[in-house]
Scaffold this motif. Structure first.
Motif, mmCIF file in Angstrom:
data_model
loop_
_atom_site.group_PDB
_atom_site.id
_atom_site.type_symbol
_atom_site.label_atom_id
_atom_site.label_comp_id
_atom_site.label_asym_id
_atom_site.label_seq_id
_atom_site.Cartn_x
_atom_site.Cartn_y
_atom_site.Cartn_z
ATOM 1 N N ARG A 46 0.992 -1.254 0.062
ATOM 2 C CA ARG A 46 0.110 -0.073 -0.159
ATOM 3 C C ARG A 46 0.815 1.254 0.105
ATOM 4 O O ARG A 46 0.662 2.234 -0.686
ATOM 5 C CB ARG A 46 -0.834 -0.028 1.286
ATOM 6 C CG ARG A 46 -1.915 0.949 1.198
ATOM 7 C CD ARG A 46 -3.048 0.693 2.282
ATOM 8 N NE ARG A 46 -3.723 -0.550 2.045
ATOM 9 C CZ ARG A 46 -4.792 -0.647 1.105
ATOM 10 N NH1 ARG A 46 -5.298 0.431 0.511
ATOM 11 N NH2 ARG A 46 -5.270 -1.854 1.183
ATOM 12 N N GLU A 47 1.887 1.184 0.882
ATOM 13 C CA GLU A 47 2.805 2.534 0.771
ATOM 14 C C GLU A 47 3.602 2.491 -0.640
ATOM 15 O O GLU A 47 3.948 3.577 -0.925
ATOM 16 C CB GLU A 47 3.746 2.338 2.293
ATOM 17 C CG GLU A 47 4.874 3.466 2.077
ATOM 18 C CD GLU A 47 4.190 4.859 2.242
ATOM 19 O OE1 GLU A 47 4.721 5.763 1.862
ATOM 20 O OE2 GLU A 47 3.004 4.730 2.896
ATOM 21 N N GLY A 48 3.970 1.280 -1.246
ATOM 22 C CA GLY A 48 4.562 1.327 -2.465
ATOM 23 C C GLY A 48 3.757 2.035 -3.507
ATOM 24 O O GLY A 48 4.352 2.789 -4.171
ATOM 25 N N TYR A 49 2.538 1.773 -3.520
ATOM 26 C CA TYR A 49 1.518 2.381 -4.615
ATOM 27 C C TYR A 49 1.745 4.099 -4.182
ATOM 28 O O TYR A 49 1.726 4.852 -5.060
ATOM 29 C CB TYR A 49 0.191 1.919 -4.555
ATOM 30 C CG TYR A 49 -0.013 0.596 -5.446
ATOM 31 C CD1 TYR A 49 0.005 0.824 -6.755
ATOM 32 C CD2 TYR A 49 -0.325 -0.379 -4.760
ATOM 33 C CE1 TYR A 49 -0.329 -0.391 -7.534
ATOM 34 C CE2 TYR A 49 -0.422 -1.715 -5.441
ATOM 35 C CZ TYR A 49 -0.484 -1.607 -6.840
ATOM 36 O OH TYR A 49 -0.607 -2.753 -7.673
ATOM 37 N N ALA A 50 1.667 4.322 -3.108
ATOM 38 C CA ALA A 50 1.227 5.868 -2.772
ATOM 39 C C ALA A 50 2.887 6.587 -3.163
ATOM 40 O O ALA A 50 2.693 7.740 -3.579
ATOM 41 C CB ALA A 50 0.856 5.916 -1.030
ATOM 42 N N THR A 51 3.878 5.909 -2.629
ATOM 43 C CA THR A 51 5.260 6.492 -2.797
ATOM 44 C C THR A 51 5.320 6.551 -4.449
ATOM 45 O O THR A 51 5.720 7.583 -5.002
ATOM 46 C CB THR A 51 6.349 5.655 -2.261
ATOM 47 O OG1 THR A 51 5.949 5.510 -0.748
ATOM 48 C CG2 THR A 51 7.535 6.195 -2.627
ATOM 49 N N ASP A 52 5.082 5.552 -5.110
ATOM 50 C CA ASP A 52 5.308 5.443 -6.618
ATOM 51 C C ASP A 52 4.439 6.726 -7.379
ATOM 52 O O ASP A 52 4.967 7.452 -8.167
ATOM 53 C CB ASP A 52 4.830 4.360 -7.299
ATOM 54 C CG ASP A 52 5.714 3.080 -6.808
ATOM 55 O OD1 ASP A 52 6.794 3.239 -6.397
ATOM 56 O OD2 ASP A 52 5.284 1.842 -7.170
ATOM 57 N N VAL A 53 3.142 6.727 -6.906
ATOM 58 C CA VAL A 53 2.194 7.729 -7.391
ATOM 59 C C VAL A 53 2.931 9.016 -7.425
ATOM 60 O O VAL A 53 2.969 10.097 -7.950
ATOM 61 C CB VAL A 53 0.781 7.862 -7.242
ATOM 62 C CG1 VAL A 53 0.045 8.833 -7.645
ATOM 63 C CG2 VAL A 53 0.126 6.406 -7.882
ATOM 64 N N ARG A 54 3.099 9.235 -6.004
ATOM 65 C CA ARG A 54 3.642 10.635 -5.345
ATOM 66 C C ARG A 54 4.885 11.151 -6.064
ATOM 67 O O ARG A 54 5.135 12.216 -6.617
ATOM 68 C CB ARG A 54 3.809 10.824 -3.835
ATOM 69 C CG ARG A 54 4.277 12.059 -3.482
ATOM 70 C CD ARG A 54 4.371 11.862 -1.840
ATOM 71 N NE ARG A 54 5.214 11.022 -1.452
ATOM 72 C CZ ARG A 54 4.807 9.780 -0.798
ATOM 73 N NH1 ARG A 54 3.557 9.579 -0.513
ATOM 74 N NH2 ARG A 54 5.808 8.940 -0.320
ATOM 75 N N ASP A 55 5.956 10.212 -6.243
ATOM 76 C CA ASP A 55 7.335 10.415 -6.810
ATOM 77 C C ASP A 55 7.211 10.546 -8.346
ATOM 78 O O ASP A 55 7.652 11.241 -8.777
ATOM 79 C CB ASP A 55 8.141 9.082 -6.859
ATOM 80 C CG ASP A 55 8.654 8.724 -5.110
ATOM 81 O OD1 ASP A 55 8.479 9.950 -4.396
ATOM 82 O OD2 ASP A 55 9.368 7.929 -4.842
ATOM 83 N N ALA A 56 6.014 9.837 -8.860
ATOM 84 C CA ALA A 56 5.918 10.085 -10.425
ATOM 85 C C ALA A 56 5.415 11.492 -10.745
ATOM 86 O O ALA A 56 5.759 12.242 -11.672
ATOM 87 C CB ALA A 56 4.856 9.072 -10.784
ATOM 88 N N ARG A 57 4.488 11.943 -9.892
ATOM 89 C CA ARG A 57 3.952 13.288 -9.843
ATOM 90 C C ARG A 57 4.796 14.241 -9.975
ATOM 91 O O ARG A 57 5.164 15.097 -10.692
ATOM 92 C CB ARG A 57 2.923 13.432 -8.819
ATOM 93 C CG ARG A 57 2.389 15.059 -8.810
ATOM 94 C CD ARG A 57 1.651 15.538 -7.409
ATOM 95 N NE ARG A 57 2.730 15.261 -6.546
ATOM 96 C CZ ARG A 57 2.642 15.123 -5.180
ATOM 97 N NH1 ARG A 57 1.130 15.198 -4.736
ATOM 98 N NH2 ARG A 57 3.591 15.278 -4.285
ATOM 99 N N ASN A 58 5.916 14.217 -8.800
ATOM 100 C CA ASN A 58 6.872 15.207 -8.519
ATOM 101 C C ASN A 58 8.214 15.279 -9.827
ATOM 102 O O ASN A 58 8.453 16.189 -10.345
ATOM 103 C CB ASN A 58 7.671 14.841 -7.301
ATOM 104 C CG ASN A 58 6.884 15.219 -6.104
ATOM 105 O OD1 ASN A 58 5.840 15.742 -6.130
ATOM 106 N ND2 ASN A 58 6.806 14.454 -4.889
ATOM 107 N N ARG A 59 8.381 13.957 -10.105
ATOM 108 C CA ARG A 59 9.191 13.762 -11.225
ATOM 109 C C ARG A 59 8.689 14.334 -12.645
ATOM 110 O O ARG A 59 9.408 15.065 -13.532
ATOM 111 C CB ARG A 59 9.677 12.323 -11.620
ATOM 112 C CG ARG A 59 10.691 11.994 -12.601
ATOM 113 C CD ARG A 59 11.913 12.641 -12.376
ATOM 114 N NE ARG A 59 12.979 12.242 -13.333
ATOM 115 C CZ ARG A 59 14.092 12.988 -13.619
ATOM 116 N NH1 ARG A 59 14.226 14.128 -13.224
ATOM 117 N NH2 ARG A 59 14.982 12.550 -14.616
#
Length: 318
Positions: A46-59
């Protein structure tokens, strides 16, 4: 259950409403042929999905210079969730067809419902992630979906790390969120052409101009996403793309036929054709400069410009 099972499920499903498709029957039949899969996520997943989406947004923001926000709805789904979300979209888009009157509805409705069920069941087993602009829905809500059982299954079948594969998918879908977020006009632009095409169908004609323009716009949408996905992803990806392409080309004859009937070959061409255009623009100017297409519909490439990016570069000043 086989495709023949899907047809039997449609025949046995209770009838509801009028029109060329029994939407409830199609949904029930599709679900009867597809295992929902497991979405009991561990805390780390669950944390992995949230981190991936957040990092993708920033990048993606950093690489493209686009200002956008993520949709409020970000869901990790199983296959039946995906069917429900997408059948709602089909119902909205094809709503005008419900007013058609024809003596053939008894037979045609069952055939259409069976076709829709087969399509939904095939896609539900294959879709990995989806940015959903919720076309023709009330309000301005958009959504982002990840079909967790499919991501797990495909990563295992490709023998790649699930975490890296999931992150790659997240970057692709967040790029679509960037496109629609940076271009508030894009949803309405697509909706208008979809409505034109469906309205003409209700009158028994095929609006080739509207369909052609839809294809041109979606080629830009998919091509830009491919460009940004390659330039923004923060890990190796060539092996992921190569293995995924090999998996697609190695499908059996029935799967290949279904992909052809569903227009997935055309979608692949949209990826390739659109990416070639945006690669040329980004190489000539920059990735950020390529994003100018989302500032105004008149700056989208035409069908001819997609194959001749130098024409677009000459028309659109730096």
């Amino acid at each position: 259950m086989t495709i023949f099972g899907a047809i039997r499920a449609v025949a046995d499903a209770p009838r509801s409403g009028d029109g060329p498709v029994d939407w409830n029957g199609a949904a029930d039949a599709a679900k009867a042929t597809v295992s929902p899969g497991n979405i009991e996520l561990t805390p780390a997943e669950r944390e992995g999905y949230a981190t991936d989406v957040r990092d993708a947004r920033n990048r993606v923001r950093e690489v493209t210079g686009l200002g956008f926000d993520l949709p409020e709805t970000v869901e990790v789904q199983h296959r039946h969730h995906w069917i429900d979300a997408n059948i709602a979209t089909f119902r909205r888009v094809m709503g005008p067809l419900a007013d058609l009157e024809t003596d053939a509805f008894g037979i045609a409705r069952t055939t259409n419902t069976g076709s829709m069920a087969v399509m939904l069941s095939f896609l539900a087993n294959n879709v990995l992630g989806q940015y959903d602009p919720l076309l023709l829905a009330d309000g301005d809500d958009h959504a982002l979906y990840f079909v967790h059982p499919n991501i797990d299954h495909v990563a295992e079948s490709l023998d790649v790390e699930t975490e890296r594969f999931r992150r790659w998918i997240a970057f692709h879908e967040v790029t679509h969120a960037a496109e629609f977020g940076a271009a508030p006009w894009l949803s309405e632009h697509l909706e208008t052409r979809m409505e034109d095409a469906v309205d003409d169908l209700t009158e028994g004609s095929l609006n080739r101009d509207a369909i052609g323009e839809l294809d041109t716009v979606m080629t830009s949408v998919e091509g830009y996403a491919e460009l940004v996905m390659d330039r923004a992803f923060d890990d190796e990806y060539e092996d992921l793309r190569a293995k995924l392409e090999a998996r697609r080309s190695g499908r059996g004859p029935l799967s290949k036929l279904l992909r052809r009937l569903l227009g997935l070959g055309m979608k692949r061409r949209q990826y390739e054709r659109g990416k070639a255009f945006f690669d040329a623009v980004a190489d000539a100017r920059s990735v950020e400069a390529a994003g100018v297409v989302w500032s105004d519909p008149d700056l989208l490439p035409t069908d001819e410009e997609l194959d001749n990016p130098e024409q677009w570069l000459a028309r659109v000043p730096e």
